[in-house]
Design a protein around this motif. Structure first.
Motif, PDB file in Angstrom:
ATOM      1  N   UNK A 153       7.187  -6.795   3.732  1.00 51.41           N
ATOM      2  CA  UNK A 153       5.779  -7.031   3.421  1.00 51.41           C
ATOM      3  C   UNK A 153       5.274  -5.939   2.485  1.00 51.41           C
ATOM      4  N   UNK A 154       4.309  -6.280   1.636  1.00 49.71           N
ATOM      5  CA  UNK A 154       3.700  -5.304   0.726  1.00 49.71           C
ATOM      6  C   UNK A 154       2.179  -5.390   0.836  1.00 49.71           C
ATOM      7  N   UNK A 155       1.510  -4.475   0.133  1.00 53.48           N
ATOM      8  CA  UNK A 155       0.062  -4.605  -0.016  1.00 53.48           C
ATOM      9  C   UNK A 155      -0.217  -5.533  -1.203  1.00 53.48           C
ATOM     10  N   UNK A 156      -1.474  -5.609  -1.629  1.00 54.41           N
ATOM     11  CA  UNK A 156      -1.811  -6.538  -2.718  1.00 54.41           C
ATOM     12  C   UNK A 156      -1.882  -5.881  -4.090  1.00 54.41           C
ATOM     13  N   UNK A 213      -0.760   0.165   6.047  1.00 51.46           N
ATOM     14  CA  UNK A 213      -0.284  -0.634   7.187  1.00 51.46           C
ATOM     15  C   UNK A 213       0.412  -1.907   6.730  1.00 51.46           C
ATOM     16  N   UNK A 214      -0.069  -2.472   5.638  1.00 50.85           N
ATOM     17  CA  UNK A 214       0.525  -3.717   5.140  1.00 50.85           C
ATOM     18  C   UNK A 214       1.886  -3.504   4.492  1.00 50.85           C
ATOM     19  N   UNK A 215       2.144  -2.313   3.979  1.00 52.34           N
ATOM     20  CA  UNK A 215       3.454  -2.007   3.397  1.00 52.34           C
ATOM     21  C   UNK A 215       4.410  -1.663   4.538  1.00 52.34           C
ATOM     22  N   UNK A 251      -6.751  -4.891   2.856  1.00 51.82           N
ATOM     23  CA  UNK A 251      -6.195  -4.301   1.648  1.00 51.82           C
ATOM     24  C   UNK A 251      -7.224  -3.554   0.798  1.00 51.82           C
ATOM     25  N   UNK A 252      -8.481  -3.587   1.201  1.00 48.73           N
ATOM     26  CA  UNK A 252      -9.518  -2.915   0.414  1.00 48.73           C
ATOM     27  C   UNK A 252      -9.568  -1.410   0.668  1.00 48.73           C
TER      28      UNK A 252
END
Length: 257
Positions: A175-178, A237-239, A229-230
């Motif tokens: 998973x990655x961030x945006x 956390x998203x990565x 993601x902001x």
């Protein structure tokens, strides 16, 4: 003038009515199997169906004759209870799965604490699997899919515990961030996330001799976030890379869920 005796022709095999009866029973059995095959059930439900029919259809080996019909009637009478039987079987499997997952989750949490990995790996209990989440920066540098040297020790320690589940399917997810990435190696976050999942899975296969048939990998890119993601904290956390250990009892049913 001698009288000619007319010899009665003796027919070989089963009586004609029995052949018709056999065709009817075969068609009925085929009909119910077709109905069952078109329903969305897993292998355990199919086994339950076979068990419910076992001993009910009195077809002898070789196909030359069939029973007197009473057993066939008993098999048909069981069909209204099939839904109840499948429901009970599914409930039993779910209970076994839950017990297995709770123990697995408890063992993994204790193992993570005992090996001082709480700042690097989280263990979470789900409906069909236990998820191990490697936190951002533990395994990879930003925008990279090559394992960091310090990641090897973490993977080795987790691998010791993973080796205790040889009959469970294990799924690796990246998973990655945006934040967009556009490089020759990774045109988008899809490629980056997939490459990271594959890198972890291949390490366990190549270096720790895990069975590749036990593994699968997926890249989700930025499309399955667990935080906002902001913010920088949310993006961190998203990565992540997740290892999902599926329940041994539910693996066949939920592998593609």
């Amino acid at each position: 003038m001698s009288r000619r005796r007319q010899e009665e022709e003796v027919k070989q095999g089963a009586p004609e009515w029995m052949n018709t009866y056999g065709d009817m029973v075969t068609l009925l059995l085929t009909f119910f199997i077709l109905l069952f095959s078109m329903s969305t059930v897993d292998i355990e439900k199919f086994r339950a169906f076979i068990n419910s029919m076992e001993g009910s259809i009195g077809i002898l080996q070789g196909g030359s004759t069939i029973g007197d019909g009473s057993e066939v009637g008993n098999g048909i009478n069981q069909l209204p209870d099939l839904e109840k039987l499948l429901s009970e079987t599914t409930e039993k499997m779910n209970l076994k799965s839950l017990e297995e997952l709770k123990k697995m989750h408890s063992d993994l949490e204790n193992y993570i604490q005992e090996n001082n990995l709480t700042e690097k790996v989280d263990a979470k209990l789900g409906d069909y699997y236990v998820t191990l989440t490697f936190k951002d920066g533990v395994l990879f540098d930003t925008g990279k899919a090559n394992l960091k040297p310090e990641a090897i020790e973490v993977l080795d320690k987790i691998g010791i515990q993973l080796s205790k589940y040889p009959n469970n399917r294990i799924r690796f997810e990246g998973h990655t961030d945006n934040v967009p990435i556009r490089t020759a190696q990774f045109p988008s976050n899809w490629e980056l996330s997939a490459a990271r999942a594959i890198a972890v899975a291949k390490y366990y296969i190549d270096e720790l001799s895990f069975n590749p048939k036990q593994f699968s990998t997926e890249g989700f890119g930025e499309y399955s976030p667990i935080a906002d993601n902001s913010t920088a904290e949310g993006r961190a956390k998203n990565r992540r890379v997740e290892i999902k250990i599926l329940s041994e009892y539910a693996s066949y049913a939920v592998l593609n869920q």
